[in-house]
Design an enzyme around this catalytic site. Structure first.
Site, PDB file in Angstrom:
ATOM      1  N   ASP A 119      -3.636   4.424  -1.760  1.00  0.00           N
ATOM      2  CA  ASP A 119      -4.697   4.683  -0.791  1.00  0.00           C
ATOM      3  C   ASP A 119      -4.542   5.929  -0.614  1.00  0.00           C
ATOM      4  O   ASP A 119      -4.213   6.675   0.294  1.00  0.00           O
ATOM      5  CB  ASP A 119      -4.546   3.793   0.487  1.00  0.00           C
ATOM      6  CG  ASP A 119      -5.216   4.279   1.681  1.00  0.00           C
ATOM      7  OD1 ASP A 119      -6.537   4.546   1.251  1.00  0.00           O
ATOM      8  OD2 ASP A 119      -4.877   4.005   2.842  1.00  0.00           O
ATOM      9  N   LYS A 162       0.717  -1.157   0.046  1.00  0.00           N
ATOM     10  CA  LYS A 162       0.049   0.110  -0.136  1.00  0.00           C
ATOM     11  C   LYS A 162       0.943   1.398  -0.244  1.00  0.00           C
ATOM     12  O   LYS A 162       1.792   1.352   0.767  1.00  0.00           O
ATOM     13  CB  LYS A 162      -0.863   0.015   1.118  1.00  0.00           C
ATOM     14  CG  LYS A 162      -1.656   1.386   1.183  1.00  0.00           C
ATOM     15  CD  LYS A 162      -2.858   1.056   2.525  1.00  0.00           C
ATOM     16  CE  LYS A 162      -2.150   1.606   3.634  1.00  0.00           C
ATOM     17  NZ  LYS A 162      -2.024   3.055   3.686  1.00  0.00           N
ATOM     18  N   ARG A 185       2.703  -0.812  10.701  1.00  0.00           N
ATOM     19  CA  ARG A 185       3.543  -0.797  11.726  1.00  0.00           C
ATOM     20  C   ARG A 185       4.176  -2.151  12.213  1.00  0.00           C
ATOM     21  O   ARG A 185       5.250  -2.598  12.687  1.00  0.00           O
ATOM     22  CB  ARG A 185       3.420   0.117  12.627  1.00  0.00           C
ATOM     23  CG  ARG A 185       3.460   1.722  12.619  1.00  0.00           C
ATOM     24  CD  ARG A 185       2.870   2.623  13.354  1.00  0.00           C
ATOM     25  NE  ARG A 185       1.409   2.614  12.893  1.00  0.00           N
ATOM     26  CZ  ARG A 185       0.558   3.456  13.659  1.00  0.00           C
ATOM     27  NH1 ARG A 185       1.071   4.327  14.483  1.00  0.00           N
ATOM     28  NH2 ARG A 185      -0.836   3.428  13.418  1.00  0.00           N
ATOM     29  N   ASP A 204     -13.453  14.744  -3.298  1.00  0.00           N
ATOM     30  CA  ASP A 204     -13.573  16.087  -4.046  1.00  0.00           C
ATOM     31  C   ASP A 204     -14.855  16.191  -4.813  1.00  0.00           C
ATOM     32  O   ASP A 204     -15.701  15.140  -4.837  1.00  0.00           O
ATOM     33  CB  ASP A 204     -12.276  16.321  -4.868  1.00  0.00           C
ATOM     34  CG  ASP A 204     -11.813  17.824  -5.112  1.00  0.00           C
ATOM     35  OD1 ASP A 204     -12.523  18.570  -5.412  1.00  0.00           O
ATOM     36  OD2 ASP A 204     -10.468  18.068  -4.712  1.00  0.00           O
ATOM     37  N   THR A 243     -10.090   3.862  11.148  1.00  0.00           N
ATOM     38  CA  THR A 243     -10.038   3.189  12.464  1.00  0.00           C
ATOM     39  C   THR A 243      -9.497   3.975  13.425  1.00  0.00           C
ATOM     40  O   THR A 243      -9.309   3.614  14.628  1.00  0.00           O
ATOM     41  CB  THR A 243      -8.994   1.766  11.987  1.00  0.00           C
ATOM     42  OG1 THR A 243      -7.752   2.592  11.640  1.00  0.00           O
ATOM     43  CG2 THR A 243      -9.594   1.049  11.057  1.00  0.00           C
ATOM     44  N   LYS A 278      -7.468   7.867  -0.648  1.00  0.00           N
ATOM     45  CA  LYS A 278      -8.900   8.200  -0.162  1.00  0.00           C
ATOM     46  C   LYS A 278      -9.467   9.663  -0.727  1.00  0.00           C
ATOM     47  O   LYS A 278      -9.571  10.695  -0.034  1.00  0.00           O
ATOM     48  CB  LYS A 278      -8.737   8.622   1.296  1.00  0.00           C
ATOM     49  CG  LYS A 278      -7.911   7.254   2.207  1.00  0.00           C
ATOM     50  CD  LYS A 278      -7.905   7.529   3.635  1.00  0.00           C
ATOM     51  CE  LYS A 278      -7.712   6.615   4.385  1.00  0.00           C
ATOM     52  NZ  LYS A 278      -6.171   5.813   4.199  1.00  0.00           N
TER      53      LYS A 278
END
Length: 231
Positions: A63, A36, A210, A68, A119, A65
Site C-alpha cells: 500500500d 498489508k 489497530r 507521480d 478515510t 499509494k
C-alpha cells in the site's frame, strides 16, 4: 475456520520494525491470508520486508499509494511486480494518463487498486482542498476515472462500498478501509463501519489494522472478528 472469511481480511502491518511485523505474521498466518505493508514499514525496512512476509507463505498488499508522473509510477509498478506482491495501490487523483501508465505496467497476476478519498478525510477536508463535492460524489467520480482507465479495483471507506457495488457490479474488486469492530475506537478514522456491515455492503476485502495489531492478544482479536462472519 471460515476460509472465505480469512481470505477477505487484510491485516495492516502498521508497525515500525521488521521484527514486530514478522512476529505478527507468525502469530496470525494460520488465521489470515493477506497482510498489508504500508509506507511506515516499507520506508523503515525497504523491499526486503516484502520478501520476508512472502517467505512465510502470506500474500502481500503493498500500500504505497503511488502518485507521480506517469513514467515514474509505471516503473514503480514494475518493481512491485518483481517483488511478487499480490496487490498495489495508486492514487486515482494522479489522473488518467498516470492510471493508464500504471495499468499498462502491471502483470496480470497483480491487482492494481485505485485509492479514492482517504478515510481520515471528511467534507471539511475536501473544502480546504478546494473540492466542493460531497464525499460520496468525489469517491464515485474518482472510481469512474479509475474504471474508465483500466483499474482492477478501488479502495474506499466501507461507507461508500454499497454505492460503488451498485455502480460497478462485480466488474472491479472493492477494498474497504476504515473498518472498526464495535469494541474498537475510530481514532483518526472519520468514516468507519464494522466488519460485518462492510461485508454486507459488498466489500471483497477488509483492511484492518489497530483493532488487531494493537490488541494485547492479536490472535484473539482476529478470532473475534472472524467469528462475526459466522454470526
Amino acid at each position: 475456520m471460515n476460509s472465505a472469511a480469512r481470505d477477505k481480511i487484510i491485516v495492516a502491518l502498521d508497525v515500525a520494525t521488521k521484527e514486530k511485523a514478522l512476529d505478527l505474521v507468525e502469530q496470525l498466518r494460520d488465521q489470515i491470508s493477506f497482510f498489508k505493508i504500508g509506507l511506515q514499514l516499507y520506508t523503515a525496512e525497504g523491499p526486503g520486508i516484502v520478501r520476508d512476509v512472502l517467505a512465510k507463505g502470506a500474500k502481500v498488499f503493498l500500500d504505497l499509494k503511488l502518485h507521480d508522473i506517469p513514467n515514474t509510477v509505471a516503473r514503480a509498478v514494475e518493481s512491485a511486480a518483481h517483488l511478487g506482491v499480490h496487490m498495489l495501490t495508486i492514487h486515482l487523483t494522479g489522473g488518467p494518463e498516470m492510471i493508464r501508465a500504471a495499468v499498462s505496467a502491471r502483470p496480470g497476476n497483480l491487482l492494481l487498486l485505485g485509492v479514492t478519498v482517504l478515510t481520515s478525510k471528511d467534507e471539511e477536508t475536501l473544502r480546504q482542498l478546494g473540492i466542493s463535492e460531497k464525499i460520496d460524489n468525489q469517491v464515485l467520480r474518482l472510481a469512474r476515472l479509475g474504471v474508465e482507465n483500466g483499474i482492477d479495483g478501488v479502495v474506499a471507506s466501507a461507507r461508500e462500498i454499497k454505492t460503488l457495488r451498485s455502480e460497478f457490479g462485480r466488474k472491479i474488486k472493492l477494498v474497504a478501509a476504515g473498518i472498526r469492530p464495535n469494541w474498537s475506537e475510530a481514532a483518526d478514522q472519520k468514516r468507519v463501519m464494522t466488519p460485518r456491515e462492510a461485508i454486507d455492503s459488498g466489500a471483497d476485502y477488509l483492511v484492518i489494522g489497530r483493532p488487531i495489531i494493537a490488541e494485547p492478544n492479536p490472535r484473539e482479536a482476529a478470532a473475534r472478528i472472524l467469528g462475526k462472519f459466522n454470526a
